[in-house]
Design an enzyme around this catalytic site. Sequence first.
Site, PDB file in Angstrom:
ATOM      1  N   HIS A  54       0.853  -1.184   0.000  1.00  0.00           N
ATOM      2  CA  HIS A  54       0.000   0.000   0.000  1.00  0.00           C
ATOM      3  C   HIS A  54       0.886   1.229   0.000  1.00  0.00           C
ATOM      4  O   HIS A  54       1.949   1.225   0.633  1.00  0.00           O
ATOM      5  CB  HIS A  54      -0.904   0.011   1.246  1.00  0.00           C
ATOM      6  CG  HIS A  54      -2.073   0.919   1.121  1.00  0.00           C
ATOM      7  ND1 HIS A  54      -1.977   2.272   1.383  1.00  0.00           N
ATOM      8  CD2 HIS A  54      -3.350   0.686   0.741  1.00  0.00           C
ATOM      9  CE1 HIS A  54      -3.157   2.821   1.180  1.00  0.00           C
ATOM     10  NE2 HIS A  54      -4.011   1.888   0.772  1.00  0.00           N
ATOM     11  N   ASP A  57      -7.986  -5.427   0.151  1.00  0.00           N
ATOM     12  CA  ASP A  57      -8.465  -6.329  -0.902  1.00  0.00           C
ATOM     13  C   ASP A  57      -8.068  -7.786  -0.683  1.00  0.00           C
ATOM     14  O   ASP A  57      -8.537  -8.663  -1.395  1.00  0.00           O
ATOM     15  CB  ASP A  57      -7.925  -5.860  -2.267  1.00  0.00           C
ATOM     16  CG  ASP A  57      -8.472  -4.490  -2.636  1.00  0.00           C
ATOM     17  OD1 ASP A  57      -9.684  -4.295  -2.493  1.00  0.00           O
ATOM     18  OD2 ASP A  57      -7.695  -3.628  -3.060  1.00  0.00           O
TER      19      ASP A  57
HETATM   20  N1  CMC Z   1       3.973  -7.842  -4.553  1.00  0.00           N
HETATM   21  C1  CMC Z   1       5.316  -7.869  -4.678  1.00  0.00           C
HETATM   22  N2  CMC Z   1       6.124  -6.784  -4.592  1.00  0.00           N
HETATM   23  C2  CMC Z   1       5.524  -5.623  -4.351  1.00  0.00           C
HETATM   24  C3  CMC Z   1       4.121  -5.501  -4.203  1.00  0.00           C
HETATM   25  C4  CMC Z   1       3.339  -6.670  -4.294  1.00  0.00           C
HETATM   26  N3  CMC Z   1       2.019  -6.608  -4.150  1.00  0.00           N
HETATM   27  N4  CMC Z   1       3.792  -4.214  -3.972  1.00  0.00           N
HETATM   28  C5  CMC Z   1       4.937  -3.530  -3.991  1.00  0.00           C
HETATM   29  N5  CMC Z   1       5.986  -4.377  -4.210  1.00  0.00           N
HETATM   30  C6  CMC Z   1       7.410  -4.015  -4.259  1.00  0.00           C
HETATM   31  C7  CMC Z   1       7.711  -3.193  -5.499  1.00  0.00           C
HETATM   32  O1  CMC Z   1       8.076  -4.039  -6.572  1.00  0.00           O
HETATM   33  C8  CMC Z   1       8.858  -2.333  -5.025  1.00  0.00           C
HETATM   34  O2  CMC Z   1      10.024  -3.153  -4.969  1.00  0.00           O
HETATM   35  P1  CMC Z   1      11.494  -2.518  -5.289  1.00  0.00           P
HETATM   36  O3  CMC Z   1      11.694  -1.496  -4.204  1.00  0.00           O
HETATM   37  O4  CMC Z   1      12.396  -3.666  -5.258  1.00  0.00           O
HETATM   38  O5  CMC Z   1      11.353  -1.882  -6.643  1.00  0.00           O
HETATM   39  C9  CMC Z   1       8.470  -2.021  -3.573  1.00  0.00           C
HETATM   40  O6  CMC Z   1       7.658  -3.122  -3.150  1.00  0.00           O
HETATM   41  C10 CMC Z   1       7.707  -0.709  -3.407  1.00  0.00           C
HETATM   42  O7  CMC Z   1       6.535  -0.760  -4.210  1.00  0.00           O
HETATM   43  P2  CMC Z   1       5.926   0.430  -5.058  1.00  0.00           P
HETATM   44  O8  CMC Z   1       5.419  -0.127  -6.352  1.00  0.00           O
HETATM   45  O9  CMC Z   1       6.893   1.561  -5.117  1.00  0.00           O
HETATM   46  O10 CMC Z   1       4.709   0.860  -4.164  1.00  0.00           O
HETATM   47  P3  CMC Z   1       3.562   1.868  -4.565  1.00  0.00           P
HETATM   48  O11 CMC Z   1       3.265   2.642  -3.361  1.00  0.00           O
HETATM   49  O12 CMC Z   1       3.902   2.618  -5.800  1.00  0.00           O
HETATM   50  O13 CMC Z   1       2.342   0.901  -4.949  1.00  0.00           O
HETATM   51  C11 CMC Z   1       0.511  -0.565  -4.703  1.00  0.00           C
HETATM   52  C12 CMC Z   1       1.361   0.533  -4.048  1.00  0.00           C
HETATM   53  C13 CMC Z   1      -0.688  -0.829  -3.811  1.00  0.00           C
HETATM   54  C14 CMC Z   1       0.029  -0.094  -6.061  1.00  0.00           C
HETATM   55  C15 CMC Z   1       1.368  -1.835  -4.850  1.00  0.00           C
HETATM   56  O14 CMC Z   1       1.801  -2.264  -3.594  1.00  0.00           O
HETATM   57  C16 CMC Z   1       0.616  -2.924  -5.581  1.00  0.00           C
HETATM   58  O15 CMC Z   1       0.578  -2.940  -6.799  1.00  0.00           O
HETATM   59  N6  CMC Z   1      -0.007  -3.896  -4.815  1.00  0.00           N
HETATM   60  C17 CMC Z   1      -0.795  -4.938  -5.434  1.00  0.00           C
HETATM   61  C18 CMC Z   1      -2.135  -4.391  -5.900  1.00  0.00           C
HETATM   62  C19 CMC Z   1      -3.061  -4.127  -4.745  1.00  0.00           C
HETATM   63  O16 CMC Z   1      -3.250  -4.927  -3.867  1.00  0.00           O
HETATM   64  N7  CMC Z   1      -3.701  -2.952  -4.786  1.00  0.00           N
HETATM   65  C20 CMC Z   1      -4.698  -2.533  -3.792  1.00  0.00           C
HETATM   66  C21 CMC Z   1      -4.206  -1.406  -2.955  1.00  0.00           C
HETATM   67  S1  CMC Z   1      -5.149  -1.136  -1.468  1.00  0.00           S
HETATM   68  C22 CMC Z   1      -6.746  -0.723  -1.909  1.00  0.00           C
HETATM   69  C23 CMC Z   1      -6.880   0.331  -2.943  1.00  0.00           C
HETATM   70  O17 CMC Z   1      -6.194   1.350  -2.964  1.00  0.00           O
HETATM   71  O18 CMC Z   1      -7.749   0.152  -3.772  1.00  0.00           O
END
Ligand code: CMC
Length: 428
Positions: free
Chosen positions: A306, A363
């Site tokens: 998140h 989720d």
């Molecule tokens: N599985 C594996 N690795 C992950 C995940 C995941 N679900 N989420 C983040 N990471 C890794 C990402 O690859 C990055 O690694 P590195 O530093 O090595 O590059 C690190 O963690 C930081 O992630 P980020 O992409 O910079 O984080 P963000 O804040 O931009 O994205 C997010 C947040 C929610 C989009 C992302 O965590 C994600 O895609 N999660 C899966 C989808 C999900 O469950 N979304 C629902 C969010 S909560 C409810 C809502 O908002 O609707």
Amino acid sequence: MDKTGTIRLEKENFEFPIIEGTEGERALDTRTLRSKTGCITFDEGYGNTGSCLSDITFIDGENGILRHRGYPIEELAANSSFLETAMLAIYGELPHKSCLNAFRQHVRRNASIHTGMHSHFDGFPSSAHPMAILSSMLNSLGAYYPGMSTNNREQDLAHFDETAALLISKVRTIAAMTYRMKMGMPFVYPADMSYTGNFLHMMFSEPYRQYVDDHGAAKALDLFLMLHADHEQNCSTSTVRMVASGGANLFASVSAGVCALWGPSHGGANMAVIQMLEEIHAAGDDGSRFIEAAKKGEAKLMGFGHRVYKNYDPRARILGKSAESVLESVGIKDPLLDIARKLEQAALEDDYFVSRKLYPNVDFYSGIILKAIGIPVEMFTVMFAIGRMPGWIANWKEIAENPKSRIHRPRQIYTGKTLREYVPIDKR
Ligand code: CMC
């Protein structure tokens, strides 16, 4: 003296006020940065940008805290209902009994949609995604209430209470009708029932058989909706505020919110989680192979991570428990819950997830509950939208009621070609 912060740019110091929220969050107010320095801030994805002042929801992501208007989500989950929490988010206070009853009545009376809109459903192919239908229908709804969707703030605000109750009510009817249309089943008209009881009735009753909720589905759904009611400046709510900032009416603004919610990084994640769990199950994996793939960047653990929570999402904790009790009362043992628990445990112990502070989000368990209640996977994100409607409405109101609110218009850093001369087509 008010607090200030200094930015040093090429040997010159510039002072800016510090804004402090009621929970101690601090921001450097850089609104005059460009005029003072010629520089703008660059924050792609807005991870570090406060886009507004808001009184609605407080999140402390480091400590896993979520409060609506000061009330902890755990207390609301234990004591409140979706409609009461909706009123709290929208109007700022827990309502008195008579106000809550009046709101419930208002919602009840507004459950059906204009018959002119029934034929809109005929225009969609049955393969249409429910989110596409929902967004279109919510926007179309405005056309049936021109006096409430004038794009004149004063006039739209004069009808606000009516519009808010109407949207909270009709979004659920449109959702149910969408499902029936896609299944080729006749529409079921709303009845004099509770908010979620009515939704389940419109989804699952037949002309020859009334839906009977003998496993507490309406109660579980009410909790699900309440836990989705608001979540400060997420992608869809920011979209609603963006659209509202231009003066657009509430129908148009929430319709845009539905589109923003659709993607798998946001609300679409609840569908993606179930699809992921089903794939893991079908592959005979207990989750460990999937965890390894996620660590190598070959897969994403949906329902994990998140932008704001760097701790366990408090909503996921509540939904995890709810998933267990729903499955128990329905009397099914869903292997997907076992896989989810294994994934969670592995991820919470694995350095990849621990070091990145990746925890289950809202989720992760919600789909298991929806599935047990009988909601088809394709409708999951629509369910999120029904739940998030109060938050969108509350945020629209905050913008519309603020005489100082300005159109949202970020700047950019242009990285394209510099000035060039037009080349006639035969010389290219
Ligand atoms: N599985 C594996 N690795 C992950 C995940 C995941 N679900 N989420 C983040 N990471 C890794 C990402 O690859 C990055 O690694 P590195 O530093 O090595 O590059 C690190 O963690 C930081 O992630 P980020 O992409 O910079 O984080 P963000 O804040 O931009 O994205 C997010 C947040 C929610 C989009 C992302 O965590 C994600 O895609 N999660 C899966 C989808 C999900 O469950 N979304 C629902 C969010 S909560 C409810 C809502 O908002 O609707």
